[in-house]
Design a protein around this motif. Structure first.
Motif, short mmCIF file in Angstrom:
data_model
loop_
_atom_site.label_atom_id
_atom_site.label_comp_id
_atom_site.label_asym_id
_atom_site.label_seq_id
_atom_site.Cartn_x
_atom_site.Cartn_y
_atom_site.Cartn_z
N PHE A 93 0.83 -1.20 0.00
CA PHE A 93 0.00 0.00 0.00
C PHE A 93 0.87 1.26 0.00
CE2 PHE A 93 -2.09 3.58 1.92
CZ PHE A 93 -3.28 3.63 1.19
N ASN A 94 1.88 1.27 0.85
CA ASN A 94 2.75 2.46 0.92
C ASN A 94 3.47 2.72 -0.40
OD1 ASN A 94 2.01 3.01 3.56
ND2 ASN A 94 3.76 1.93 4.44
N TYR A 95 3.92 1.66 -1.05
CA TYR A 95 4.58 1.80 -2.36
C TYR A 95 3.61 2.36 -3.39
CZ TYR A 95 6.80 0.45 -6.75
OH TYR A 95 7.34 0.47 -8.02
N LEU A 96 2.42 1.76 -3.47
CA LEU A 96 1.43 2.22 -4.44
C LEU A 96 0.99 3.65 -4.15
CD1 LEU A 96 -0.67 -1.05 -4.68
CD2 LEU A 96 0.83 -0.11 -6.45
N ASP A 97 0.88 3.99 -2.88
CA ASP A 97 0.50 5.35 -2.51
C ASP A 97 1.61 6.34 -2.84
OD1 ASP A 97 -1.39 7.17 -1.27
OD2 ASP A 97 -0.02 7.23 0.44
N ARG A 98 2.84 5.95 -2.59
CA ARG A 98 3.99 6.84 -2.85
C ARG A 98 4.05 7.26 -4.31
NH1 ARG A 98 10.35 5.17 -2.39
NH2 ARG A 98 11.18 7.19 -3.01
N PHE A 99 3.70 6.37 -5.21
CA PHE A 99 3.78 6.66 -6.64
C PHE A 99 2.40 6.97 -7.24
CE2 PHE A 99 7.64 4.29 -5.67
CZ PHE A 99 8.56 5.25 -6.06
N ASN A 100 1.46 7.32 -6.37
CA ASN A 100 0.12 7.80 -6.77
C ASN A 100 -0.75 6.77 -7.47
OD1 ASN A 100 0.51 10.42 -5.67
ND2 ASN A 100 1.78 10.91 -7.45
N ALA A 101 -0.41 5.51 -7.35
CA ALA A 101 -1.23 4.47 -7.98
C ALA A 101 -2.56 4.28 -7.26
CB ALA A 101 -0.46 3.15 -8.03
N ILE A 102 -2.60 4.55 -5.95
CA ILE A 102 -3.86 4.46 -5.22
C ILE A 102 -4.82 5.53 -5.73
CG2 ILE A 102 -4.95 4.67 -2.95
CD1 ILE A 102 -3.41 2.04 -3.31
N THR A 103 -4.30 6.72 -5.95
CA THR A 103 -5.13 7.81 -6.50
C THR A 103 -5.61 7.46 -7.90
OG1 THR A 103 -3.92 9.44 -5.20
CG2 THR A 103 -5.15 10.27 -7.10
N LEU A 104 -4.73 6.91 -8.71
CA LEU A 104 -5.10 6.47 -10.06
C LEU A 104 -6.22 5.44 -9.98
CD1 LEU A 104 -4.27 6.43 -13.17
CD2 LEU A 104 -3.06 4.34 -12.55
N LEU A 105 -6.07 4.49 -9.10
CA LEU A 105 -7.07 3.44 -8.93
C LEU A 105 -8.41 4.04 -8.51
CD1 LEU A 105 -7.55 0.40 -8.93
CD2 LEU A 105 -6.70 0.35 -6.59
N GLU A 106 -8.37 4.97 -7.58
CA GLU A 106 -9.60 5.62 -7.12
C GLU A 106 -10.29 6.39 -8.24
OE1 GLU A 106 -10.94 9.04 -3.93
OE2 GLU A 106 -9.02 8.04 -3.66
N GLN A 107 -9.50 7.11 -9.01
CA GLN A 107 -10.04 7.94 -10.09
C GLN A 107 -10.63 7.11 -11.23
OE1 GLN A 107 -6.68 10.37 -11.11
NE2 GLN A 107 -7.16 11.90 -9.54
N HIS A 108 -10.08 5.91 -11.43
CA HIS A 108 -10.50 5.09 -12.57
C HIS A 108 -11.14 3.76 -12.12
CE1 HIS A 108 -8.68 7.88 -15.34
NE2 HIS A 108 -7.63 7.91 -14.53
N TYR A 109 -11.71 3.77 -10.94
CA TYR A 109 -12.34 2.57 -10.39
C TYR A 109 -13.35 1.96 -11.35
CZ TYR A 109 -15.39 -0.43 -7.69
OH TYR A 109 -16.14 -1.50 -7.28
#
Length: 74
Positions: free
Chosen positions: A32-48
Motif C-alpha cells: 500500500f505504501n509503495y502504491l500510494d507513494r507513486f500515486n497508484a492508489i489515486t489512479l485506482l480511485e479515479q478510474h475505479y
C-alpha cells in the motif's frame, strides 16, 4: 450513472493491494505504501469504474507499470 458505494471501492482496493503484495513478496502495508507513494492508489480511485472490470492480475501489472513510469522499482 449511480455512485459506487465507498465500501465497494475500499474492498476492491484492499484485495488488489493484497494481490500486488503477494506478487512482489511485500507485506500488505509495504505494498500500500509503495502504491500510494507513486500515486497508484489515486489512479485506482479515479478510474475505479474501469479498473474493477479488469482481471486483478491485469490491474496488478498495470499498477506496477504505472509506478515504474513514475520512479518506482518493484
Amino acid at each position: 450513472m449511480a455512485e459506487v458505494p465507498v465500501k465497494d471501492k475500499i474492498e476492491y482496493t484492499v484485495a488488489l493491494v493484497s494481490d500486488f503484495a503477494k506478487k512482489y513478496s511485500l507485506s500488505n502495508t509495504q505494498a500500500f505504501n509503495y502504491l500510494d507513494r507513486f500515486n497508484a492508489i489515486t489512479l485506482l480511485e479515479q478510474h475505479y469504474n474501469i479498473a474493477h472490470t479488469l482481471a486483478y492480475s491485469e490491474m496488478v501489472d498495470t499498477l506496477a507499470s504505472y509506478c515504474k513510469d513514475h520512479g518506482g522499482n518493484v
